[in-house]
Enzyme design. Structure first.
Site, PDB file in Angstrom:
ATOM      1  N   GLU A 153      60.027  95.165 -11.369  1.00 51.81           N
ATOM      2  CA  GLU A 153      58.601  94.808 -11.507  1.00 51.81           C
ATOM      3  C   GLU A 153      58.175  93.749 -10.490  1.00 51.81           C
ATOM      4  O   GLU A 153      57.356  92.864 -10.773  1.00 51.81           O
ATOM      5  CB  GLU A 153      58.300  94.370 -12.936  1.00 51.81           C
ATOM      6  CG  GLU A 153      58.603  95.469 -13.949  1.00 51.81           C
ATOM      7  CD  GLU A 153      58.436  95.034 -15.390  1.00 51.81           C
ATOM      8  OE1 GLU A 153      57.859  93.961 -15.619  1.00 51.81           O
ATOM      9  OE2 GLU A 153      58.872  95.783 -16.285  1.00 51.81           O
ATOM     10  N   GLU A 156      62.218 102.588 -18.868  1.00 54.74           N
ATOM     11  CA  GLU A 156      61.715 102.222 -20.188  1.00 54.74           C
ATOM     12  C   GLU A 156      60.490 103.067 -20.503  1.00 54.74           C
ATOM     13  O   GLU A 156      59.618 103.251 -19.646  1.00 54.74           O
ATOM     14  CB  GLU A 156      61.326 100.739 -20.234  1.00 54.74           C
ATOM     15  CG  GLU A 156      62.424  99.768 -19.859  1.00 54.74           C
ATOM     16  CD  GLU A 156      61.942  98.327 -19.821  1.00 54.74           C
ATOM     17  OE1 GLU A 156      60.990  97.998 -20.573  1.00 54.74           O
ATOM     18  OE2 GLU A 156      62.494  97.536 -19.039  1.00 54.74           O
TER      19      GLU A 156
END
Length: 419
Positions: A175, A329
């Site tokens: 991220e 995820e």
């Protein structure tokens, strides 16, 4: 996160800054390792019948010293992000009927020996279940703290795991396009750091591979984060991909952070259903048709607006860069304290898109999907969210019944025979 015009998607925002700390407190229940399994299609000992449609995957594959062999030619690795404080892989295996082919561990880097010992202490337990480890390394002290010495120790530690038969997919500084982590929105520094780590890992730990994993671009540039690129800074200029002097969703939310084909083995992006519109947390918002695929291909607009689209992650990094694609995820939001649509209806609408019968054939470059099996407080909605697909018997049974035949589980991963 605060942004007046853009949509944020995914729980990997500010509340997840503490995820690794919670996980590190779980002493011996964290990573997943490869174990040589002599027989494929193991019959699980349990008190309920696993539906035939979800018992085996389309094809077998093996893992050797070359970490690239963990990528199946056909089908998708099924993985899980477990709450290790409350559930072990063995318990999950009994609960779901399958041990995951991939499981996720989070840890800081630099790390001390005590922190790394949490990974080592988990070896004996997880070896019994098979599979492989997705290790997410978080440099909370900043990229500059990941020194040559730190990287050398990491490579040696990974080599020891590989020598013990443990394949590792290393998700380093994930991220990085977000504004909430200490390594965020620093493209030049990030790329240099990723490449240094990758060079050492590829040279010293051939059973480990590198995953590059930005945050889903909906809501980019995630205005308001502590580590947002400062206006007029060198980083800001690098991120202004359309050269209009502003950082907006019109800029490419992925490309400035890409470290290069020579060092990236996997390209991953986490995709969550947080709802369709603000305020998040309502149980009244069922998943729109095709949302999961549309997020993956950049065609989902939602509240982000119809005129600007996120880049097509699948096509750019799967087709053009020829990388196996991972969904590290995924899950659908359900808030137990709030009324509205039934939990099963919300989650099933999402997982039936994620695990649709046609998904693997439509997106053959996707090789890993990991469910986020947590019930946790989320700061965005100031409430507890149950992301789990196996948290209750009736939801779990529906989930298992809907799992497709193209998934690989731990029993499908075996050691390659010599010669």
């Amino acid at each position: 996160m605060t942004s007046s015009n853009n949509q944020y998607q995914g729980p990997d925002q500010f509340p997840h800054k503490s995820k690794s700390k919670r996980l590190r407190r779980a002493s011996a229940l964290i990573p997943v390792l490869l174990m040589a399994v002599a027989t494929i299609g193991v019959a699980w000992t349990m008190n309920r019948v696993v539906p035939a449609s979800s018992a085996t995957a389309e094809s077998e594959f093996c893992v050797a010293d070359d970490a690239s062999l963990i990528v199946p030619e056909k089908g998708v690795l099924f993985g899980v992000n477990l709450d290790w404080d409350n559930e072990s892989i063995a318990q999950y295996k009994t609960n779901l009927g399958h041990a995951p082919a991939m499981a996720v561990q989070f840890t800081d880097i630099p790390y001390d020996r005590e922190t790394w010992q949490h990974t080592l202490d988990a070896v004996d337990q997880v070896k019994q279940n098979g599979g492989a480890l997705l290790l997410t390394l978080e440099p909370h002290a900043g990229l500059s703290a990941v020194s040559t010495e730190v990287i050398a120790q990491l490579a040696e530690d990974l080599r020891e795991l590989n020598d013990d038969g443990v394949p590792v997919v290393l998700r380093y500084a994930h991220e990085m396009n977000g504004s909430w982590y200490a390594w965020g929105q620093q493209p030049a520094e990030y790329i240099a750091s990723f490449r240094r780590v990758a060079d050492a890992v590829h040279a010293k730990a051939p059973g480990s591979s590198m995953m590059w994993a930005p945050n889903y671009g909906g809501g980019y540039p995630f205005v308001g984060g502590k580590f947002a690129a400062a206006s007029e800074s060198d980083n800001f200029k690098l991120l202004d991909t359309n050269n209009d002097g502003a950082l907006t969703m019109a800029d490419d939310s992925y490309a400035p952070y890409y470290p290069g084909d020579d060092v990236v083995d996997w390209a991953g992006v986490s995709l969550y259903h947080w709802g369709n519109q603000r305020p998040w947390g309502s149980n009244d918002q069922l998943v729109e048709n095709h949302k999961f695929a549309d997020m993956l291909t950049g065609e989902y607009s939602g509240t982000a607006g119809d005129d600007i689209q996120v880049p097509d992650f699948y096509h750019v990094y799967g087709d053009l860069h020829n990388k196996p694609i991972a969904i590290p995820e995924t899950a659908a939001i359900y808030t137990p304290s709030r009324g509205g649509t039934d939990e099963l209806d919300i989650k099933q609408a999402w997982w039936r898109q994620v695990f649709a019968d046609s998904f693997a054939s439509t997106f053959p470059k996707v090789k890993m999907i990991n469910w986020f099996e947590w019930q946790k407080y989320e700061i965005e909605i100031d409430d507890t969210v149950d992301w789990r697909a196996a948290g209750s018997p009736h939801v779990r049974d529906a989930f298992v019944a809907d799992l497709p035949t193209w998934l690989h589980y731990a029993q499908d991963v075996r050691a390659c025979k010599a010669g």
